[in-house]
Scaffold this active site. Structure first.
Site, mmCIF file in Angstrom:
data_model
loop_
_atom_site.group_PDB
_atom_site.id
_atom_site.type_symbol
_atom_site.label_atom_id
_atom_site.label_comp_id
_atom_site.label_asym_id
_atom_site.label_seq_id
_atom_site.Cartn_x
_atom_site.Cartn_y
_atom_site.Cartn_z
ATOM 1 N N GLY B 697 0.808 -1.211 0.000
ATOM 2 C CA GLY B 697 0.000 0.000 0.000
ATOM 3 C C GLY B 697 0.840 1.259 0.000
ATOM 4 N N SER B 698 2.029 1.191 -0.570
ATOM 5 C CA SER B 698 2.915 2.369 -0.623
ATOM 6 C C SER B 698 2.975 3.066 0.734
ATOM 7 C CB SER B 698 2.446 3.353 -1.700
ATOM 8 O OG SER B 698 2.691 2.814 -2.975
ATOM 9 N N GLY B 866 5.449 3.566 -5.063
ATOM 10 C CA GLY B 866 5.467 2.317 -5.838
ATOM 11 C C GLY B 866 4.202 1.994 -6.576
ATOM 12 N N GLU B 867 3.052 2.378 -6.041
ATOM 13 C CA GLU B 867 1.808 1.913 -6.633
ATOM 14 C C GLU B 867 1.205 2.887 -7.623
ATOM 15 O OE1 GLU B 867 0.458 0.650 -2.576
ATOM 16 O OE2 GLU B 867 0.129 -1.183 -3.721
ATOM 17 N N LEU B 868 1.583 4.150 -7.498
ATOM 18 C CA LEU B 868 1.022 5.129 -8.421
ATOM 19 C C LEU B 868 1.128 4.692 -9.877
ATOM 20 C CD1 LEU B 868 -0.217 7.893 -9.074
ATOM 21 C CD2 LEU B 868 2.137 8.760 -9.258
#
Lengths: 905, 905
Positions: B697-698, B866-868
């Site tokens: 979840g960053s 990381g998730e963007l």
């Protein structure tokens, strides 16, 4: 198990290990960092040195529990790499610091720690450091190592560039006679050369580990061997006993002389009826891990009926002694010598007669690498045996019938060997791993610990030597009488040949017109007699060289001048009646004389009541070859890329077989103008290279060197075009010429007759030793302060190699003279216990002077080299002790208590 | 067995190996050269590349029998070392080429071969080379790798010095926001970092190898498990089944929502009653070698009664479907969303309404390193489990009751991980090795092959997503209605949380005043749903972002302008009713607009009948945190040498946890003026570091970053003297100050209510994607020619890391859009079969533009990252395809046949 994060060579690594595992085992067996070597395994040799949080430690005795989480560790792999040598590593290569190379990583790591702490050490600082940190080297005598550290320090300090230090090819491209670093040097100094134990770690995982069940008595009948409990232990695949061996279960001596009363089949692979010596192998446990094998070996029950143990030749020769090998007398071979006239009348008339009894004991070889080997069946079901064997084809023949395998199905390979000095002339490991592999069908691996290395490999055979010499008033030798008994232990292999050496080398170097004598080989229950550098000569020449000093004293002559008067000159013959091939000894003594006179003066001036100083000399002679018409064969092939490959079994003790091959081949191929890196070597695998004979008797440079020369010349002849240029491989092939040529050589020598008369060697090595010693009056402790050797080993192939051989042999001579022994199986079974010479026991001041008389029968004039320096250096030392303090030691080693006892008399 | 002499990294080595062994296994497992990695094991990933006689080969598919005697082999270890990096290795570190680092050795070896052959390659040459040689990277999107090769080439060619290339500390010493190479970079590029399989090779030799007995059907009752024959196979120590497990034999989902109809105890460690999916583990064979374990696993007999397999949410939701977990309905969780007014009247009145059905499938993670782990009992009998776990404390709690071990006796450690991307949010390996270790009492090791990696690790959960949107004439969004079904496979862990993401992220980025919808979690028999980068958002935002384009079309508006009109501005709220913490989207679109317009023109100009070009955009939003008041804890300690150590469980997927820690701590400690190398990290071991929460979840940069900041500030406060200077460690100790401080952080967020309303994240990431594609009319094949991402991830900690995350996430988005799938268990179980994107599938032209709005609740203003990049890039691509050729793909992946079918319509 414990988990630690360790910074190993600069990188943080997770390490999982048993807390009682040694750091060395974790580095080697788990992390694959096999550059760190394990020699003695008990903290006495420093091969396993690593830097732990800035401090030099011996990793074999450092338990993982004691390594702090987060600790930094530097191993040889972290000091430099083949492509990026550290100055120490570079210096090690250009100074010939790596002979067998097994100790090199430990020394280099140690030296790194020294330079980190003391950036500008003196030579003595370096030696002190090695001494304190127990860095042991058996090859080099330490001299070249100190040279290397001193030069590396200069590079580290910026006083010299690495380029300046690096070896440079001479402009004419000739490396013969130069200091080209041996091909294996870079691998050795970077820890990337895999020795047997390293290869064992790198074998496929289905490999079985072996543990021996060994006798803990020296002589016994075997009543029963019960493997039942052991077979049930975890990980055990099989327990092999003599019953599992399909062949004759004997290692044969092969070349036993016809007059030998034994048949050469006296040595069991695994004991069946009897135990003949301490350590004899009775069973082999084959298991998944070494620990499991060892645990199961403890569970094999062997019922033994103890028998009287005859631990020396006189004991075994006693009237009431039983036959150790029933049916064969304990004295199983006798060798006479008879040269010239009967000696009785000569002695009766002589102006001066001296005689004495001498004893040179059971010198242990003490290589840094304990014995190791492995075996497997290849896809054609051929048995491959990898070991430290220095006689691959010889050993195949010695063990094949015992194992029950056809010779054509047996391949012998030599692993890089961490020193042998001759003990690997005996196949033991080879037969054991072969038997276990055949019994299980699986790859098997065995390594000895150092106790096994000490107790269950051959030793130098003690000689009990009585010598008489007769001379005229001027000191001219008239005659010699000798009587010698050779304690050869329980196994006969080559015992007769060794006994012959007593005839050939007592009195060698001198023209003695009349000789009579007799020697005998005696079976005992002590460690079996194996080859050891200078084989037979240190025992024989010690006797005659110390007696020469007694003669000089009697004649009131200078010992050097007495020798000068008698050494070989035109018209002289050797004890075996042979004409020497060169006569360089007078010249050599002429060279030594001024140094000798200065040394005498210096010793006198420096002597005090507390420290007595003295000077001693000796002459050393040894033959190059196996005795008689020795032969060697190699092949030389031209490759598609126009490089040349030499195929040979020039086995390596650490002496530099690779360099020997390369140097000789490069010289022979000079018309082609090949750079050395364009000559490839395929060595020491009986499937790939022909029988070049064993590496012993300083024969390789002469016999195999000649074979290489002949092979190269055959290739050159085939390649040569009418215009004097040479064909390429492509041209050879297209014109239908073969590209591979045999090189064969047979020495123009003859076997000795029953009176030990003949021309056994076509090439000899000659040396004159001088020793300068200090004897501490209060303790009897002797320190060798300087050694000088004037050596004629013919033309030098490679100076780094020959220097290394001479330094190293002298160091072993110092050990033999003063400390080394393997008499007491318990006390003498460690390096320190057996009197291993560390750095400070060997003088830094060793002077080597070459007289290069070309040998007619040596390749490009070369003789051998390895054995010369151990022929008689100990005699020079013992003579120097007498010169210093008037104590004449005749039984080696000259331990302080012996000298002190003499001083008190 | 065969014996060869190979020149390995410049050194001749004897190699003994089975002829059918792979070169990779021999290098790694025998020679310890673990720098060569084995990824897929089937020649599809290039991690195992070595240079064999000058030619690049994949060593995992090169049999030893094919390696010529005398061959030369170069591995990563022979290219450069930590102390002496090759220019390629140096370039890899300064360009951030090594993320997880698992592919780095293979890429560097490959690049070396390229530069040897083509000294001056173009970027396209490099990409072609990687493509042809199948060098696969899952982290980087290849961009930084090409950068590295180009710069290394300059150094090799002498056009740039290594010094010029090397990273230099800024003059002010601040590394925050700069390009400091991550601490692990050097180890990664030199092959000296030990991943799990490498550590497995380096474990003590009493370690047991495990092989799983797995189900080959997707749903069945277990009638009988017969281990009798297997137990008797060679090397087998034990066959573990559910009967050997002392605990509940379940992995618990732990954080199951109260409204979940299941209890979270649905997942067996080893199946007992039923098989729930293909690959389910039924037994574990513990044996001495991997081969023996695998051979014995074949002999375990499992009698299964097949049951109907429900391979998708609709199938499992059918009326007649049986309960997969008897007693729990297949639809076991329902999540509503209700924001604002009821939507029915809104839709009735709206000027424009659009709706569509979307499907985002079972994207496989495809890390280069297949799953691997090991376990052992330490001396206090604590169970240590080493794995790729990205949630150490979480996993301990999830598996301890199932294993029957107390939490305080369970230590979890993360090994360096060769990529996870979220799949390691599920503990599977952990429970299996734990169970085997407890059952045998011995260290155990398990590695998956790539088939197991594909079939028996979690996958992205497919969403069947129906969305309706209503807007006014000007394009102002008025309302949204959603309905989504989540195929979560058979195991419930976090399925409810994932379903909530559908509520939170469909329509994210836009102010939508009124929302109604419902989602549900469905139990199926396909691969279980695990975390995957951007968790839930790629499914949710794909739906709303493609629908936004449909809305724009309907309104005849430009899609970017429609977005611009609706993105968050002051007064906006998120779908969960939260006020965004920053409002940067309008600015970001302003930045993109000119590029977008130019791209549209260019695409139009470059389109032909054969190649249709188009441009698409999308908005991406994701929250940083676990949802609600997420928390993290670390410790910060001052060491005796005045260095500082940060203790944290900031688990690493490969994203750069070490750099995240170091960069944050260095910034927080700047008053001390420490150089970065004086900050040490103790990471990812529950025995050594506190619970910083899982890496998902960053959340790490925000939560753990804040905890580090707080801990560092506590230390600084304690160290600060009255005069503003700082105490040394010695002073701290002597004055009685503690030297270790806790850093704790809890996010100022709230849980969502039953209507999915709340403030679940205190920090969000925002992005605007633009994709430029070319569609081949004849085949339907889409090529992404350029990607642009305007990203607001707050203040950047380390630019190499964030660039790497953005490039890599975009690459995975391209895969998700065009090729990646794991629907067909057989066909999709290899990298190539599952549509892994190689170099040429990812454009070299990827433009990253940062908008650094400081986040009030992020450490030093940072958000996660990381998730963007995987929130919605696939939507931009799909929108671009529509723009290019008028084909609207709503079910991913957009395989050529689907596009072609659309073109034909």
């Amino acid at each position: 198990m414990l988990k630690k994060t360790l910074k190993i060579n600069g990188i943080n690594r997770i390490v999982l290990a048993a807390s009682d595992a040694s750091l060395a085992d974790v580095l080697r067996e788990q992390l694959g960092l096999t550059g760190t070597k394990v020699g003695c395994g008990e903290g006495q040799c420093g091969a396993c040195n690593v830097i732990l949080d800035g401090k030099l430690v011996r990793s074999c005795v450092t338990k993982m529990a004691k390594v702090a989480d987060g600790a930094s560790i530097t191993t040889i792999e972290g000091i430099g790499t083949p492509e990026n040598l550290h100055p120490l590593q570079l210096a090690w290569t250009v100074h010939g610091g790596a002979q067998c190379g097994f100790c090199s990583p430990g020394f280099i790591v140690s030296s790194k720690a020294l330079l980190d702490e003391t950036p500008k050490p003196t030579r003595e600082d370096v030696r002190d450091w090695f001494q304190v940190h127990r860095n042991a080297c058996r090859c080099t005598g330490y001299h070249q190592l100190v040279d290397a550290v001193m030069d590396a320090g200069k590079v580290v300090r910026g006083e010299m560039s690495a380029d300046d230090l690096a070896y440079k090819l001479p402009e004419d491209g000739q490396i013969w006679g130069d200091k080209y670093p041996r091909p294996s040097a870079v691998a050795k100094v970077t820890g990337t050369l895999d020795y047997g134990a390293d290869l064992g770690i790198k074998l496929p995982s289905d490999m079985l580990h072996l543990a021996l069940v060994q006798a803990d008595v020296s002589h016994a009948n075997i009543l029963k061997i019960d493997t039942g409990e052991a077979e049930k232990m975890p990980g055990v695949v099989k327990v092999v006993t003599h019953k599992d061996i399909k062949g004759k279960n004997r290692i044969t001596g092969l070349i036993t002389f016809p007059t030998n009363l034994g048949d050469g089949w006296d040595r069991p692979i695994l004991c069946d009826q009897k135990v003949f010596q301490y350590g004899d192998a009775i069973a082999i446990v084959c298991a998944r891990t070494e620990k499991e094998a060892e645990a199961a070996a403890e569970k094999v029950k062997v019922d033994l009926e103890p028998l009287p143990a005859y631990m020396s030749a006189p004991a075994a020769m006693a009237e009431d002694a039983m036959e150790i090998h029933p049916g064969t007398p304990n004295i199983y071979f006798t060798q006479k010598i008879a040269k010239g006239e009967d000696t009785a009348p000569v002695f009766d008339k002589a102006a001066a007669v001296v005689e004495d009894d001498f004893y040179v004991g059971r010198q242990p070889h003490m290589p840094m690498e304990p014995d190791v080997g492995f075996a497997f069946l290849n896809e054609e079901n051929k048995l491959y045996i990898h070991s430290k064997s220095i006689g691959l084809h010889l050993h195949a023949a010695m063990i094949a019938p015992g194992l029950g395998v056809e010779l054509e199905n047996l391949v012998m390979v030599q692993n890089p060997a961490g020193g042998t000095f001759g003990y690997k002339f005996s196949p033991t490991m080879e037969a054991l791993v072969g038997a276990a592999c055949l019994a299980t069908g699986q790859p098997v691996f065995l390594r000895y610990n150092y106790h096994q290395q000490m107790t269950y490999t051959g030793k130098r055979s003690p000689f009990f030597f009585k010598v008489r010499m007769a001379a005229d008033q001027e000191g001219k030798l008239l005659g010699m009488e000798t009587d010698w008994s050779v304690d050869h232990g329980p196994y006969s292999e080559f015992g007769d040949l060794l006994t012959l050496r007593g005839a050939q080398f007592a009195g060698a170097g001198y023209h003695i017109p009349n000789i009579r004598g007799e020697g005998r080989t005696v079976c005992t229950n002590h460690a079996w007699g194996s080859a050891f550098r200078a084989y037979g000569s240190p025992q024989s020449e010690f006797s005659s060289e110390v007696l020469m000093d007694e003669l000089a004293e009697k004649l009131k002559m200078d010992p050097l001048e007495l020798r000068y008067k008698n050494v070989y000159r035109e018209g002289s013959t050797t004890p075996s009646g042979q004409k020497p091939e060169v006569y360089s000894l007078p010249e050599m003594i002429d060279i030594l004389r001024p140094k000798y006179e200065a040394a005498l003066e210096k010793a006198k001036a420096a002597s005090t009541d507390a420290i007595k100083r003295g000077v001693g000399v000796s002459v050393g002679v040894y033959g190059c070859g196996l005795d008689g018409p020795d032969a060697s064969e190699v092949e030389v092939g031209l490759n598609p890329d126009d490089t040349v490959t030499v195929y040979a079994c020039w086995q390596d003790h650490g002496q530099g077989a690779d360099m020997g091959c390369l140097g000789t081949a490069h010289e022979a191929l000079r018309p082609l103008g090949l750079s050395p890196d364009r000559i490839r070597l395929v060595l020491n695998d009986t499937a790939l290279a022909p029988n070049s004979g064993p590496s012993g008797g300083s024969r390789s440079q002469v016999m195999t060197g000649q074979a290489i020369r002949v092979g190269c010349e055959a290739l050159l002849t085939a390649m040569r075009k009418d215009d004097g240029t040479y064909r390429t491989c492509e041209e050879m092939v297209s014109e239908g010429h073969p590209v591979k040529y045999k090189g064969q050589w047979t020495a123009p020598a003859t076997n000795c007759d029953e009176n030990a008369q003949g021309n056994p060697f076509s090439v000899y090595m000659y040396g004159v030793f001088m020793s300068e010693v200090a004897v501490e009056a209060a303790t009897g402790k002797t320190t060798v302060e300087k050694m000088t050797l004037v050596a004629d080993i013919g033309k030098v192939n490679n100076r780094l190699v020959t220097d290394g051989q001479l330094y190293g042999g002298i160091a072993q001579g110092i050990g033999l003279a003063l400390t080394e022994d393997f008499e007491d199986i318990k006390k003498h079974s460690t390096l320190i216990g057996a009197g291993f010479p560390y750095a400070k026991q060997i003088p830094d001041d060793i002077e080597l002077i070459y007289v290069e008389s070309p040998r007619p029968d040596g390749p490009f004039g070369a003789a051998g080299v390895g054995e010369l320096p151990l022929t008689s250096p100990h005699a020079a030392i013992i003579n120097a002790i007498y010169n210093a303090c008037g104590v004449r030691i005749t039984r080696l080693p000259a331990l302080p208590e012996k000298v002190l006892a003499g001083l008190k008399k």
